[in-house]
Design a protein around this motif. Structure first.
Motif, PDB file in Angstrom:
ATOM      1  N   ASP A  50       2.884  -0.879  15.630  1.00 59.88           N
ATOM      2  CA  ASP A  50       3.562  -0.163  16.715  1.00 59.88           C
ATOM      3  C   ASP A  50       4.970   0.266  16.302  1.00 59.88           C
ATOM      4  OD1 ASP A  50       1.326  -0.551  18.261  1.00 59.88           O
ATOM      5  OD2 ASP A  50       2.117  -2.319  19.298  1.00 59.88           O
ATOM      6  N   ILE A  51       5.671  -0.594  15.577  1.00 60.38           N
ATOM      7  CA  ILE A  51       7.034  -0.267  15.140  1.00 60.38           C
ATOM      8  C   ILE A  51       7.017   0.924  14.196  1.00 60.38           C
ATOM      9  CG2 ILE A  51       9.034  -1.112  13.834  1.00 60.38           C
ATOM     10  CD1 ILE A  51       8.235  -3.951  14.786  1.00 60.38           C
ATOM     11  N   ILE A  52       6.069   0.924  13.265  1.00 62.45           N
ATOM     12  CA  ILE A  52       5.963   2.040  12.314  1.00 62.45           C
ATOM     13  C   ILE A  52       5.684   3.342  13.043  1.00 62.45           C
ATOM     14  CG2 ILE A  52       4.600   2.975  10.409  1.00 62.45           C
ATOM     15  CD1 ILE A  52       4.159   0.078   9.466  1.00 62.45           C
ATOM     16  N   ALA A  53       4.773   3.283  14.034  1.00 61.03           N
ATOM     17  CA  ALA A  53       4.410   4.492  14.777  1.00 61.03           C
ATOM     18  C   ALA A  53       5.554   4.973  15.668  1.00 61.03           C
ATOM     19  CB  ALA A  53       3.165   4.221  15.619  1.00 61.03           C
ATOM     20  N   GLU A  54       6.166   4.053  16.398  1.00 58.40           N
ATOM     21  CA  GLU A  54       7.235   4.423  17.329  1.00 58.40           C
ATOM     22  C   GLU A  54       8.451   5.022  16.632  1.00 58.40           C
ATOM     23  OE1 GLU A  54       8.240   0.941  19.487  1.00 58.40           O
ATOM     24  OE2 GLU A  54       6.292   0.755  20.478  1.00 58.40           O
ATOM     25  N   LYS A  55       8.803   4.474  15.480  1.00 57.06           N
ATOM     26  CA  LYS A  55      10.021   4.894  14.788  1.00 57.06           C
ATOM     27  C   LYS A  55       9.753   5.878  13.659  1.00 57.06           C
ATOM     28  CE  LYS A  55      12.587   0.689  15.918  1.00 57.06           C
ATOM     29  NZ  LYS A  55      13.579   1.392  16.769  1.00 57.06           N
ATOM     30  N   ASP A  73      13.415  -4.188   7.342  1.00 53.78           N
ATOM     31  CA  ASP A  73      13.925  -3.802   8.665  1.00 53.78           C
ATOM     32  C   ASP A  73      12.874  -4.051   9.745  1.00 53.78           C
ATOM     33  OD1 ASP A  73      16.320  -2.982   7.557  1.00 53.78           O
ATOM     34  OD2 ASP A  73      15.704  -0.888   7.351  1.00 53.78           O
ATOM     35  N   ILE A  74      11.628  -3.776   9.412  1.00 53.85           N
ATOM     36  CA  ILE A  74      10.535  -4.004  10.363  1.00 53.85           C
ATOM     37  C   ILE A  74      10.419  -5.492  10.682  1.00 53.85           C
ATOM     38  CG2 ILE A  74       8.021  -3.923  10.673  1.00 53.85           C
ATOM     39  CD1 ILE A  74       8.043  -1.333   9.016  1.00 53.85           C
ATOM     40  N   LEU A  75      10.564  -6.335   9.664  1.00 58.04           N
ATOM     41  CA  LEU A  75      10.492  -7.784   9.880  1.00 58.04           C
ATOM     42  C   LEU A  75      11.572  -8.236  10.862  1.00 58.04           C
ATOM     43  CD1 LEU A  75       9.316 -10.554   9.190  1.00 58.04           C
ATOM     44  CD2 LEU A  75      10.866 -10.651   7.225  1.00 58.04           C
ATOM     45  N   ASP A 128       0.817  -1.213   0.000  1.00 54.50           N
ATOM     46  CA  ASP A 128       0.000   0.000   0.000  1.00 54.50           C
ATOM     47  C   ASP A 128       0.856   1.270   0.000  1.00 54.50           C
ATOM     48  OD1 ASP A 128      -2.202  -1.623   0.035  1.00 54.50           O
ATOM     49  OD2 ASP A 128      -2.634  -1.362   2.170  1.00 54.50           O
ATOM     50  N   GLY A 129       2.190   1.102   0.077  1.00 60.14           N
ATOM     51  CA  GLY A 129       3.070   2.265   0.046  1.00 60.14           C
ATOM     52  C   GLY A 129       3.205   2.986   1.371  1.00 60.14           C
ATOM     53  N   VAL A 130       2.728   2.358   2.456  1.00 56.69           N
ATOM     54  CA  VAL A 130       2.862   2.985   3.774  1.00 56.69           C
ATOM     55  C   VAL A 130       4.333   3.020   4.177  1.00 56.69           C
ATOM     56  CG1 VAL A 130       2.255   2.811   6.229  1.00 56.69           C
ATOM     57  CG2 VAL A 130       0.557   2.274   4.468  1.00 56.69           C
ATOM     58  N   VAL A 131       5.052   1.918   3.904  1.00 57.34           N
ATOM     59  CA  VAL A 131       6.502   1.874   4.124  1.00 57.34           C
ATOM     60  C   VAL A 131       7.145   1.311   2.862  1.00 57.34           C
ATOM     61  CG1 VAL A 131       6.345   1.582   6.630  1.00 57.34           C
ATOM     62  CG2 VAL A 131       6.427  -0.443   5.155  1.00 57.34           C
ATOM     63  N   SER A 132       8.410   1.611   2.668  1.00 54.38           N
ATOM     64  CA  SER A 132       9.119   1.091   1.500  1.00 54.38           C
ATOM     65  C   SER A 132       9.469  -0.380   1.693  1.00 54.38           C
ATOM     66  CB  SER A 132      10.405   1.891   1.267  1.00 54.38           C
ATOM     67  OG  SER A 132      11.341   1.634   2.312  1.00 54.38           O
ATOM     68  N   ASN A 133       9.841  -1.027   0.618  1.00 54.53           N
ATOM     69  CA  ASN A 133      10.223  -2.433   0.673  1.00 54.53           C
ATOM     70  C   ASN A 133      11.433  -2.634   1.587  1.00 54.53           C
ATOM     71  OD1 ASN A 133       9.846  -5.219  -0.568  1.00 54.53           O
ATOM     72  ND2 ASN A 133      11.987  -4.839  -1.045  1.00 54.53           N
ATOM     73  N   ILE A 136      12.886  -6.480  13.270  1.00 55.51           N
ATOM     74  CA  ILE A 136      12.492  -6.033  14.612  1.00 55.51           C
ATOM     75  C   ILE A 136      11.381  -6.913  15.174  1.00 55.51           C
ATOM     76  CG2 ILE A 136      11.507  -4.119  15.947  1.00 55.51           C
ATOM     77  CD1 ILE A 136      12.800  -2.213  13.884  1.00 55.51           C
ATOM     78  N   VAL A 137      10.415  -7.257  14.326  1.00 58.15           N
ATOM     79  CA  VAL A 137       9.313  -8.129  14.767  1.00 58.15           C
ATOM     80  C   VAL A 137       9.852  -9.452  15.289  1.00 58.15           C
ATOM     81  CG1 VAL A 137       7.304  -9.452  14.008  1.00 58.15           C
ATOM     82  CG2 VAL A 137       7.593  -7.096  13.242  1.00 58.15           C
ATOM     83  N   LEU A 138      10.788 -10.039  14.549  1.00 59.54           N
ATOM     84  CA  LEU A 138      11.347 -11.337  14.951  1.00 59.54           C
ATOM     85  C   LEU A 138      12.249 -11.219  16.174  1.00 59.54           C
ATOM     86  CD1 LEU A 138      12.164 -12.751  11.410  1.00 59.54           C
ATOM     87  CD2 LEU A 138      10.442 -13.632  12.979  1.00 59.54           C
ATOM     88  N   SER A 139      12.949 -10.098  16.293  1.00 57.31           N
ATOM     89  CA  SER A 139      13.887  -9.925  17.408  1.00 57.31           C
ATOM     90  C   SER A 139      13.200  -9.510  18.699  1.00 57.31           C
ATOM     91  CB  SER A 139      14.949  -8.875  17.049  1.00 57.31           C
ATOM     92  OG  SER A 139      15.708  -9.279  15.939  1.00 57.31           O
ATOM     93  N   GLU A 140      12.202  -8.638  18.570  1.00 54.58           N
ATOM     94  CA  GLU A 140      11.595  -8.046  19.764  1.00 54.58           C
ATOM     95  C   GLU A 140      10.144  -8.440  19.984  1.00 54.58           C
ATOM     96  OE1 GLU A 140      12.278  -3.833  19.800  1.00 54.58           O
ATOM     97  OE2 GLU A 140      14.284  -4.037  18.914  1.00 54.58           O
ATOM     98  N   GLY A 141       9.539  -9.088  18.991  1.00 54.72           N
ATOM     99  CA  GLY A 141       8.154  -9.526  19.149  1.00 54.72           C
ATOM    100  C   GLY A 141       7.130  -8.406  19.118  1.00 54.72           C
ATOM    101  N   LYS A 142       7.519  -7.237  18.609  1.00 57.37           N
ATOM    102  CA  LYS A 142       6.589  -6.110  18.562  1.00 57.37           C
ATOM    103  C   LYS A 142       5.653  -6.222  17.362  1.00 57.37           C
ATOM    104  CE  LYS A 142       9.556  -2.704  20.867  1.00 57.37           C
ATOM    105  NZ  LYS A 142      10.225  -1.373  20.740  1.00 57.37           N
TER     106      LYS A 142
END
Length: 319
Positions: A246-251, A232-234, A222-227, A236-242
């Protein structure tokens, strides 16, 4: 094998599987792995296969393919000329491009098959075999065929997805939420597989849910974040379980897609790079990528590149 085509299908499956496990033609040529192939043919319409020949110690995928092709042709020639195929062990001569007889095997004892005197013979009835068969899960080759047929995936994508039952199940759980199977397979076989391999773990060892995975895919599509940011988000999800949201909003990772904000940046880039503008209007469209890059730089990578490109094109056409 029932046909040369089926033999090649199995060879392709083997090659892709071994490639996924890190085994290559080079490894085979060095003796890390050898392959045998049994070849027997039958005339069209005949139900039983003819006498088989055993191809031994093939040391590359290309050798397996060429040896099978040659042997099918050799046996067909013998039968069509009225002869009989001899049961034997063959070697593949790469230099001559043909099979060579190593030894003949006419009877079971030639294979050193002997009854074990201490083992009592027993027969398993058909009903028992059928009962066990019904308890089996969907087997890998059947799952590969289904994935290719149902989800229109390539053989390569399907083979990777079915390497592990949990991974195949995760894929199907994702597709039930986000129905674009190809894009889902690309994410699972690419970025997700890379992360799992780096951690030396399987999908079942993570807390990643199909819901979060598909949320991430949607955000990128949808173009909310780049590929790139999505990968990078993936991590963080795997490392921190977030959660992805939330990751998009926080960062503050969301891309800027607001036309007015992007138009202002594009106008600045055009004013600062008159030479590139002249080149584009003169037919050298390669400079467009440079201008998009400059706009992304000004927006610290948060601009939607697709939107930037659209605005640039519009400005250059009507400027």
């Amino acid at each position: 094998m029932r046909s040369a085509e089926e033999a090649y299908d199995y060879l392709t499956a083997l090659k892709l599987t071994l490639s996924y496990l890190g085994v290559s033609d080079c490894d085979m040529e060095k003796g890390s792995l050898r392959c045998d192939a049994n070849v027997s043919i039958r005339p069209l319409g005949q139900s039983s296969l003819g006498t088989k020949a055993e191809l031994k110690n093939l040391n590359s995928f290309s050798a397996v393919k060429k040896a099978i092709e040659f042997e099918v042709g050799r046996q067909a020639g013998i039968i069509l000329s009225g002869g009989s195929v001899v049961q034997e062990t063959l070697l593949w001569d790469e230099a001559k491009g043909r099979t060579l007889s190593m030894r003949t095997k006419e009877q079971a004892h030639d294979y050193r098959y002997f009854p074990e005197p201490d083992l009592v013979p027993f027969t398993v009835d058909a009903a028992t075999i059928d009962g066990v068969r019904k308890t089996l899960p969907e087997l890998p080759y059947a799952k590969i065929s289904r994935f290719m047929g149902t989800y229109k995936l390539s053989a390569y994508d399907a083979f990777i997805l079915v390497q592990e039952q949990a991974f195949a199940d995760f894929f199907e759980a994702c597709v039930r939420i986000y129905p674009d199977a190809k894009k889902t397979a690309n994410w699972l076989n690419g970025p997700l597989m890379k992360e799992l391999n780096a951690r030396k773990m399987s999908i079942s060892g993570t807390s990643l849910s199909a819901q979060e995975m598909t949320t991430l895919i949607r955000k990128v599509e949808d173009g909310v974040v780049s590929n790139l940011v999505g990968k990078d988000i993936l991590t963080i999800v795997l490392s921190e379980g977030k959660r992805v949201e939330d990751i998009i909003a926080e960062k503050g990772l969301a891309q800027v897609s607001d036309d007015s904000a992007l138009e202002k940046v594009v106008d600045e880039v055009l004013a600062e790079n008159p030479k590139a503008v002249l080149e584009i209007r003169g037919g050298k469209t390669g400079a467009t990528g440079f201008l998009v890059g400059q706009a992304m730089k000004k927006m610290q990578g948060k601009a939607n590149p697709k939107k930037v490109n659209e605005i640039l094109t519009r400005r250059l056409q009507h400027g």
